[in-house]
Design an enzyme around this catalytic site. Structure first.
Site, mmCIF file in Angstrom:
data_model
loop_
_atom_site.group_PDB
_atom_site.id
_atom_site.type_symbol
_atom_site.label_atom_id
_atom_site.label_comp_id
_atom_site.label_asym_id
_atom_site.label_seq_id
_atom_site.Cartn_x
_atom_site.Cartn_y
_atom_site.Cartn_z
ATOM 1 N N GLU A 76 0.818 -1.219 0.000
ATOM 2 C CA GLU A 76 0.000 0.000 0.000
ATOM 3 C C GLU A 76 0.850 1.268 0.000
ATOM 4 O O GLU A 76 0.563 2.218 -0.738
ATOM 5 C CB GLU A 76 -0.908 0.008 1.236
ATOM 6 C CG GLU A 76 -1.789 1.245 1.313
ATOM 7 C CD GLU A 76 -2.454 1.395 2.661
ATOM 8 O OE1 GLU A 76 -3.368 2.214 2.764
ATOM 9 O OE2 GLU A 76 -2.054 0.693 3.616
ATOM 10 N N ASP A 77 1.903 1.317 0.820
ATOM 11 C CA ASP A 77 2.607 2.577 1.075
ATOM 12 C C ASP A 77 3.991 2.670 0.436
ATOM 13 O O ASP A 77 4.670 3.681 0.598
ATOM 14 C CB ASP A 77 2.761 2.782 2.596
ATOM 15 C CG ASP A 77 1.419 2.988 3.281
ATOM 16 O OD1 ASP A 77 0.474 3.426 2.605
ATOM 17 O OD2 ASP A 77 1.325 2.712 4.492
#
Length: 706
Positions: A76-77
């Site tokens: 996700e990051d």
């Protein structure tokens, strides 16, 4: 920050045969991916996934789950991808990381329908692999432990999500320690003054009576020794939020609460559990109604224990939980015990629940839900419920939530039995249908052909299954009348923004709100399950927002701090023309109360912080929501005529909620939008003058206070 060797040491404590290469690789990869990223506290971001992994080691979880914790934010990051994680760490870990990523991306809104859809997605993700939610819960726990570094508005949002979703989910999974900590951390954000007050009172109590925990622990150990039972005794004071909740439920002051201490006895065998119970009851007087045997009737998540409350030293109520060591392991880990390791092998605990079977039992009640709201109601009922075990005349056990009635019992057996219920016998004695059932009671349902549910049954039943079944049948019976009423409410709401409630518009709104057609949408509006304003806002959000801004809603009050919006307290719903005061609430800004609001009495200690505000002069927009309580005749056309009367006074009806329906009258709450106090008075006078209106009053409810 915990380095890789320290983390491996935590894992080896319970799994000496762990896959060291996998864990070292996951640690190194995540460290590299998060390089340069920081948290709100200024610490390196990688400290967070390492802390999440450490929390999961306390549950003695398998290598794949620990690796997932380290990697859970990489997809996700960072520039990390699913295919790269799969290539480096295998399909199992990649699927788990992807599952956590999808859960993280769910925006848990406060709007009920969205929240319901998120619950549905959450359960779908859980059904694939329950370890996904274990990582997510640990992730939320660490975020709550470090929440003080977030913005105030973000803190409030995360705390509400935690209190509404993650804490009860942890409890439902049997991880009570995590639920307690999550609730208390959220409580410290949402109501810090109340929490500090309870902590101060604990200090005062300890000064007055000393630390009673060691004394009571010694008392219990002495009783066990006298009866020749071996085991360990642990004592603790209950969490501040647990005490606060008890104060609210029982409407008691702290000084009147007695069972604020809890004790746990861990024995070697199940027989010892009952011997300890007998010894304690022989030594101290048991409190009626406070005994539960979850050993003979385990919870669906595998929880087993005996709970009893006794009047112990100096008359203080003491709650005691008695269980074996294996039961304790499951009580600490809940469903997660299925994956726990001991000495390098999967721990074989006879009380650990198969996650697939647990999810199947949890999902069974949700399958009948026709829409998002019903599904959410099922979920919340299941999550928050403390169970009551009752028996059919044949001796079969029926599990129900605390507060359930014979009607809930009837619907739990079969929907047809519930619909045709006309009475009930509890332990052979005829009782009203609203009687609250207790553990161990035998219930016999009396049915009759031709019987059908009453609208008032919705307020009697406690289970989501029963409520949904009653609503469905009532909706079918009253569908035509609800559609006609919904048409009128929709027409007024659409005209409010210069639009028409055309068939095409209603179909589009129905599709957007996941309803089958326009008639179903109108029926829901007429049955007050959906507000007409919500439908308009679904189709024309910009028009609704623009109209509010054009009519000066945000500029209606003078004296608010710069940038603060008008936020009216729902307990008193002040309107222009009434004297008001602004009360600051942490994380929410000032909230406007009427000067005569009863809630202000509880806020007197904060009077120095109140803000002197007043309404602007001149004409205001008719956008101030006020609730009125009407009792009217249950005759054909009366409700439609009352709605017309309100419309003739240029007041919009934003919602209707029936409180009571009897053969001869209705009692309902009507939300209307008015300009000011004078406009409200005119509306109430016009309605009260109708010959079919028995009573009318402005509705004020302290349960709605901020």
């Amino acid at each position: 920050m915990i380095d890789v060797d320290d983390l491996l040491s935590l894992v080896r404590n319970y799994n000496p045969k762990c896959n060291e290469a996998l864990l070292r690789g996951a640690y190194a990869y995540a460290d590299r991916m998060h390089e340069g990223q920081t948290r709100a506290s200024g610490e390196p971001y990688f400290t967070h996934p390492v802390a999440v992994a450490a929390i999961l080691t306390e549950q003695r979880l398998d290598d794949a789950t620990i690796a997932t914790a380290l990697l859970h934010d990489t997809i996700e990051d960072t520039k990390g991808t699913y295919s790269e994680v799969e290539k480096l760490f295998g399909h199992d870990v990649a699927e788990l990381v992807d599952g956590v990523t999808k859960l993280t991306n769910l925006e848990l809104s406060s709007r009920e329908t969205k929240q319901a859809e998120n619950f549905r997605k959450l359960f779908m993700a859980m059904s694939k692999d329950l370890r996904v939610i274990l990582v997510k819960l640990a992730d939320r726990l660490h975020n709550m432990r470090t929440i003080r570094h977030m913005r105030q508005d973000k803190q409030a949002q995360k705390a509400h999500e935690t209190m509404d979703i993650y804490a009860p989910l942890a409890g439902r999974m049997g991880m009570q320690w995590m639920r307690d900590e999550l609730e208390d951390l959220a409580f410290s954000v949402l109501n810090p003054d109340a929490r500090k007050s309870i902590m101060r009172r604990f200090v005062v109590l300890q000064k007055e009576s000393g630390d009673v925990i060691p004394k009571i622990t010694d008392d219990i150990e002495a009783v066990m020794e006298k009866h020749g039972v071996t085991g360990q005794v642990f004592g603790r004071a209950k969490k501040p939020f647990s005490i606060w909740r008890k104060m609210q439920q029982k409407e008691m002051a702290f000084s009147r609460l007695s069972d604020i201490y809890g004790f746990r006895v861990i024995t070697d065998t199940e027989d010892d559990c009952y011997r300890v119970l007998g010894a304690i009851h022989q030594r101290w007087r048991s409190v009626p109604g406070r005994f539960k045997d979850y050993i003979s009737q385990p919870k669906t998540n595998g929880y087993r224990s005996i709970h009893t409350t006794v009047s112990g030293r100096d008359g203080k109520r003491v709650e005691v939980q008695i269980r074996t060591r294996q039961m304790h392991e499951v009580a600490e880990s809940g469903v997660a015990a299925h994956w726990s390791y001991k000495d390098g092998v999967r721990a074989v605990n006879p009380f650990a629940v198969d996650p697939a079977k647990w999810l199947a039992s949890l999902s069974e009640r949700f399958e009948m839900a026709e829409d998002h709201d019903e599904f959410l109601e099922h979920v919340k009922m299941e999550m928050y419920a403390d169970q009551v075990f009752c028996f059919t005349p044949k001796g079969d056990v029926v599990k129900l939530p605390k507060g359930a009635t014979p009607l809930d019992f009837a619907y739990a057996i079969h929907t047809r039995i519930g619909h045709s219920c006309v009475g009930a016998k509890v332990d052979g004695i005829r009782v009203p249908l609203w009687t609250r059932l207790k553990n161990g009671q035998s219930v016999e349902i009396i049915t009759a052909e031709g019987q059908s549910p009453q609208a008032t049954w919705i307020d009697i039943v406690a289970t989501g299954r029963a409520k949904a079944a009653i609503r469905r049948l009532l909706r079918e019976e009253d569908r035509g009348r609800y559609i006609r009423l919904g048409q009128e409410l929709a027409r007024v709401a659409f005209e409010h923004v210069g639009k028409k409630a055309t068939e095409k518009a209603l179909k589009t709104a129905a599709r957007t709100m996941s309803l089958p057609d326009g008639d179903e949408l109108l029926a829901r509006i007429g049955a007050t399950e959906i507000s007409a304003r919500e439908v308009v806002a679904t189709l024309y959000p910009e028009l609704v927002r623009a109209r509010d801004e054009e009519e000066g809603v945000k500029r209606a009050v003078i004296g608010l701090p710069g940038g603060a919006e008008v936020n009216r307290a729902q307990c008193c719903q002040p309107v222009p023309g009434e004297r008001i005061v602004g009360v600051p609430y942490k994380g929410r800004g000032p909230i406007l109360h009427a000067i005569d609001c009863p809630a202000l009495a509880d806020l007197d200690a904060m009077a120095d912080d109140w803000i002197d505000v007043h309404w602007t002069e001149g004409r205001h927009a008719a956008v101030h929501n006020v609730t009125i309580n009407i009792t009217m005749s249950n005759d054909k056309g009366v409700l439609g005529r009352i709605c017309t009367l309100i419309g003739e006074q240029n007041a919009n009806i934003s919602d209707l909620h029936f409180i009571d329906r009897k053969p001869d009258f209705f009692r309902l709450l009507v939300d209307i939008e008015v300009r000011d106090a004078e406009h409200l008075f005119a509306v109430m006078m016009a309605v009260e003058a109708d010959s079919d209106v028995a009573t009318l009053e402005r509705f004020r409810d302290l349960d709605r206070r901020p």
